[in-house]
Scaffold this motif. Structure first.
Motif, mmCIF file in Angstrom:
data_model
loop_
_atom_site.group_PDB
_atom_site.id
_atom_site.type_symbol
_atom_site.label_atom_id
_atom_site.label_comp_id
_atom_site.label_asym_id
_atom_site.label_seq_id
_atom_site.Cartn_x
_atom_site.Cartn_y
_atom_site.Cartn_z
ATOM 1 N N TYR A 120 0.556 -1.185 0.095
ATOM 2 C CA TYR A 120 -0.089 -0.081 0.083
ATOM 3 C C TYR A 120 0.807 0.988 -0.209
ATOM 4 O O TYR A 120 1.933 1.192 1.116
ATOM 5 N N LYS A 121 0.460 2.392 -0.723
ATOM 6 C CA LYS A 121 1.251 3.105 -1.003
ATOM 7 C C LYS A 121 0.945 4.837 -0.052
ATOM 8 O O LYS A 121 -0.954 4.452 -0.513
ATOM 9 N N VAL A 122 1.440 4.932 0.691
ATOM 10 C CA VAL A 122 0.703 6.268 1.500
ATOM 11 C C VAL A 122 0.732 7.623 0.474
ATOM 12 O O VAL A 122 1.424 7.700 0.273
ATOM 13 N N SER A 123 -0.123 8.340 1.411
ATOM 14 C CA SER A 123 -0.210 9.882 0.341
ATOM 15 C C SER A 123 0.805 10.723 1.086
ATOM 16 O O SER A 123 1.282 11.294 0.780
ATOM 17 N N GLN A 124 0.814 10.828 2.834
ATOM 18 C CA GLN A 124 2.094 11.565 3.263
ATOM 19 C C GLN A 124 3.362 10.477 3.986
ATOM 20 O O GLN A 124 2.645 10.182 5.505
ATOM 21 N N LYS A 216 -10.431 -1.517 3.214
ATOM 22 C CA LYS A 216 -11.767 -0.486 3.092
ATOM 23 C C LYS A 216 -11.916 0.296 3.865
ATOM 24 O O LYS A 216 -12.567 1.125 3.341
ATOM 25 N N ASP A 217 -13.014 -0.368 4.484
ATOM 26 C CA ASP A 217 -14.220 -0.573 5.415
ATOM 27 C C ASP A 217 -13.044 0.676 6.556
ATOM 28 O O ASP A 217 -14.019 1.878 7.039
ATOM 29 N N SER A 218 -11.901 0.418 7.328
ATOM 30 C CA SER A 218 -11.430 1.254 7.262
ATOM 31 C C SER A 218 -10.766 2.541 7.411
ATOM 32 O O SER A 218 -9.431 3.353 8.114
ATOM 33 N N SER A 219 -10.475 2.555 6.052
ATOM 34 C CA SER A 219 -10.348 4.039 5.487
ATOM 35 C C SER A 219 -10.021 5.465 5.998
ATOM 36 O O SER A 219 -9.468 5.721 6.285
ATOM 37 N N ASP A 220 -11.836 5.751 6.249
ATOM 38 C CA ASP A 220 -12.069 6.920 7.314
ATOM 39 C C ASP A 220 -10.987 6.882 8.391
ATOM 40 O O ASP A 220 -10.529 7.877 8.911
ATOM 41 N N LYS A 221 -11.175 6.190 9.232
ATOM 42 C CA LYS A 221 -10.666 5.518 10.356
ATOM 43 C C LYS A 221 -8.932 5.932 10.346
ATOM 44 O O LYS A 221 -8.129 6.723 11.380
ATOM 45 N N ILE A 222 -8.307 5.611 9.278
ATOM 46 C CA ILE A 222 -7.213 5.922 9.348
ATOM 47 C C ILE A 222 -7.228 7.615 8.569
ATOM 48 O O ILE A 222 -5.837 7.694 9.355
ATOM 49 N N LYS A 223 -7.113 7.586 8.127
ATOM 50 C CA LYS A 223 -7.740 9.081 7.551
ATOM 51 C C LYS A 223 -8.066 10.162 8.126
ATOM 52 O O LYS A 223 -6.842 11.424 8.642
ATOM 53 N N ASN A 224 -8.833 10.046 9.402
ATOM 54 C CA ASN A 224 -8.779 10.808 10.620
ATOM 55 C C ASN A 224 -8.051 10.990 11.233
ATOM 56 O O ASN A 224 -7.097 11.965 12.884
ATOM 57 N N GLN A 225 -7.301 9.882 12.231
ATOM 58 C CA GLN A 225 -6.341 9.681 13.012
ATOM 59 C C GLN A 225 -5.145 9.633 12.026
ATOM 60 O O GLN A 225 -4.228 9.875 12.693
ATOM 61 N N ASN A 226 -4.400 10.129 11.245
ATOM 62 C CA ASN A 226 -3.466 10.500 10.425
ATOM 63 C C ASN A 226 -3.462 11.564 9.503
ATOM 64 O O ASN A 226 -3.039 11.906 8.552
ATOM 65 N N ASP A 227 -3.873 12.951 10.435
ATOM 66 C CA ASP A 227 -4.259 14.202 9.253
ATOM 67 C C ASP A 227 -4.137 13.756 7.608
ATOM 68 O O ASP A 227 -3.956 14.606 6.980
ATOM 69 N N GLY A 228 -5.493 13.044 7.573
ATOM 70 C CA GLY A 228 -5.981 13.371 6.031
ATOM 71 C C GLY A 228 -5.478 12.346 5.706
ATOM 72 O O GLY A 228 -5.580 11.787 3.609
ATOM 73 N N ALA A 229 -4.227 11.329 5.850
ATOM 74 C CA ALA A 229 -3.634 11.123 4.978
ATOM 75 C C ALA A 229 -3.833 9.345 4.303
ATOM 76 O O ALA A 229 -5.051 9.366 4.909
ATOM 77 N N THR A 230 -4.545 9.065 3.555
ATOM 78 C CA THR A 230 -5.151 7.829 2.546
ATOM 79 C C THR A 230 -3.631 6.714 2.384
ATOM 80 O O THR A 230 -2.452 6.630 2.321
ATOM 81 N N ILE A 231 -3.953 5.797 2.251
ATOM 82 C CA ILE A 231 -3.549 4.480 1.412
ATOM 83 C C ILE A 231 -3.735 3.540 -0.134
ATOM 84 O O ILE A 231 -5.639 3.949 0.697
ATOM 85 N N THR A 232 -3.442 3.274 -0.682
ATOM 86 C CA THR A 232 -3.681 3.013 -2.041
ATOM 87 C C THR A 232 -3.132 1.800 -1.786
ATOM 88 O O THR A 232 -1.495 1.557 -2.279
#
Length: 501
Positions: A120-124, A216-232
């Protein structure tokens, strides 16, 4: 001795078989001895059972009064301290054994493991470590694998399913040949690898799908806990390979179990015998519990730990002393027979006396006139049967005597002898009762022992003709050799031998 004496195996077996009475006696002795051992063991079992019954009547507790009466306070404290250590070792041992039995990971073959790898690639990139921690927390929850547990019937292993999912291993670099969902730069600092392992490709695929869906279901949780970061997801592959991580973990657990076993053994080092008895008494106070398999009793006053259930009262059946043990009797008889056969065979092989008439004929080249039984006891039917089985036919005594006389007379006539001397040193055998002088017409017949024969030789001017007697199991090879050398020097003609048995 003109030729080397060769062991006649057939004769050895026959003579061993004829000792069947001695063999039976040895078998009976072996039976009695081993049955005695069985009675002693049975007595010890009864004694131990009675001791256990007393313990059971006290709810499983052993009174320490008898084993601590001669101990100092320091020795008591030492034994109790070691017993506490023993309980800790047992708890650790149980945990590791329980883990080894239930963990799917611990029962995988590390040389043949299926792996499903995600990258998975992280946006930040600066938040990669925090995102990785968040993913680990999400995937370490065993509740998310309920469907997997149900499908593969892993109820006993449900608390260890998350071990099959590893987060954070550095993946191989993305190359042009890899299938990716989106274009990414070749930068490992932005990638998080997730590895799912299992014993079959289907099992791994099913578990990997749960992991992917959960992320996939936890994408919002990951984003909220890490300053808007996303994984792909950028890579996705299934391989069968050797997994060194699994092998290392399995070896680590095995090493820890070995260390615990060694520690338990060494726990008794440098203890006096009386202190050991106190220690062992406390160890015996460990009892079974329905919930935990191991219930520990406090080392000082014998009470159970607060979080344990009460001891179960065990009914101990007192066995009876077994006076007859079939197993011991059979084993004793077998040992007795085996040892008796070994002794009889060794006695036969190591004996330097004449064993049979065949040795006299083959090794010393003395013709055999006849074999005469001098034992007054009547040969039993079983002995006759044994001898017949080995090709030794028993003739009536009168017929044997008749044959011996006829052969001696025939030799005398054939060689035109004027005299014949029968030499015998056996005081229990009189040659006059064996040889009939009346049959030797025209020839002088004399009966002598060796001393008398020497005088006869000294007084005679002509070569003498003799028939010697040799006794089985009495006449030695050396005696026969010396006798034949003496005859050869004095030019004595040996017509043959009568063998006494």
């Amino acid at each position: 001795m003109k030729k080397e004496v060769v062991v006649n195996v057939k004769d050895m077996l026959m003579r061993i078989a004829l000792k069947w009475r001695s063999i039976i006696v040895c078998a009976i002795v072996g039976m009695l001895l081993l049955d005695g051992v069985g009675i002693y063991k049975s007595y010890k079992e009864v004694k131990n059972a009675k001791a256990m019954q007393k313990i059971a009547q006290k709810g499983g507790k052993i009174s320490y009064d008898d084993v601590t009466s001669n101990l100092t306070e320091a020795e008591k404290k030492d034994a109790e301290c070691r017993f506490n250590a023993y309980k800790l070792y047992l708890n650790k041992y149980k945990r590791y054994v329980d883990y080894s039995n239930k963990s799917i990971l611990m029962n995988l073959d590390p040389n043949q493991v299926y792996q499903h790898k995600f990258a998975y690639k992280v946006s930040q990139p600066q938040d990669k470590a925090d995102i990785e921690t968040t993913i680990k927390n999400i995937l370490s929850d065993n509740d998310i694998y309920k469907s997997f547990v149900k499908e593969y019937k892993y109820n006993d292993s449900k608390e260890y399913i998350s071990e099959l999912v590893r987060v954070g291993n550095v993946p191989k670099k993305v190359t042009k040949g890899d299938k990716v969902d989106i274009n990414v730069t070749n930068d490992n600092s932005k990638l998080i690898q997730i590895t799912v392992v299992g014993s079959t490709d289907k099992q791994v695929e099913d578990l990997a799908q749960i992991v992917e869906d959960k992320l996939k279901d936890s994408s919002d949780k990951i984003k909220n806990q890490n300053d808007g970061a996303t994984i792909t997801k950028v890579t996705d592959e299934l391989i069968k390979t050797v997994d060194d991580n699994i092998l290392a973990q399995q070896e680590s657990v095995a090493e820890k179990v070995d260390k615990i076993n060694t520690s338990i053994v060494n726990n008794l080092n440098n203890l006096s015998e009386s202190t050991k008895e106190y220690y062992k008494a406390m160890v015996k106070n460990l009892s079974l519990d329905d919930k935990d398999d191991l219930v520990y009793i406090d080392a000082t006053d014998g009470t159970l730990s607060a979080n344990k259930q009460k001891n179960k009262k065990v009914e101990v059946e007192i066995p009876k002393i077994r006076l007859v043990s079939k197993k011991m009797i059979v084993l004793g008889a077998a040992i007795g027979i085996f040892l008796s056969l070994i002794v009889l065979a060794l006695r036969y092989l190591l004996s330097r006396t004449l064993k049979n008439e065949i040795e006299l004929r083959d090794a010393f080249e003395i013709p055999i006139i006849g074999v005469l039984q001098i034992n007054n006891k009547e040969v039993g039917k079983l002995d006759k049967l044994i001898m017949e089985l080995f090709g030794r036919k028993m003739l009536p005594q009168q017929e044997v005597l008749k044959n011996i006389n006829q052969k001696c007379v025939a030799l005398t006539k054939a060689k035109g002898l004027g005299s014949i001397i029968f030499i015998n040193d056996n005081e229990n055998v009189k040659m006059q009762d064996i040889i009939s002088k009346d049959l030797f017409k025209g020839a002088e017949v004399k009966f002598m022992n060796n001393s008398e024969f020497i005088n006869e030789v000294a007084a005679s001017d002509v070569p003498l003709n003799v028939v010697v007697t040799e006794q089985v199991n009495k006449t030695t090879y050396v005696d026969i050799d010396e006798q034949l050398d003496f005859f050869e020097q004095l030019n004595v003609n040996v017509l043959g031998s009568i063998v006494l048995e």
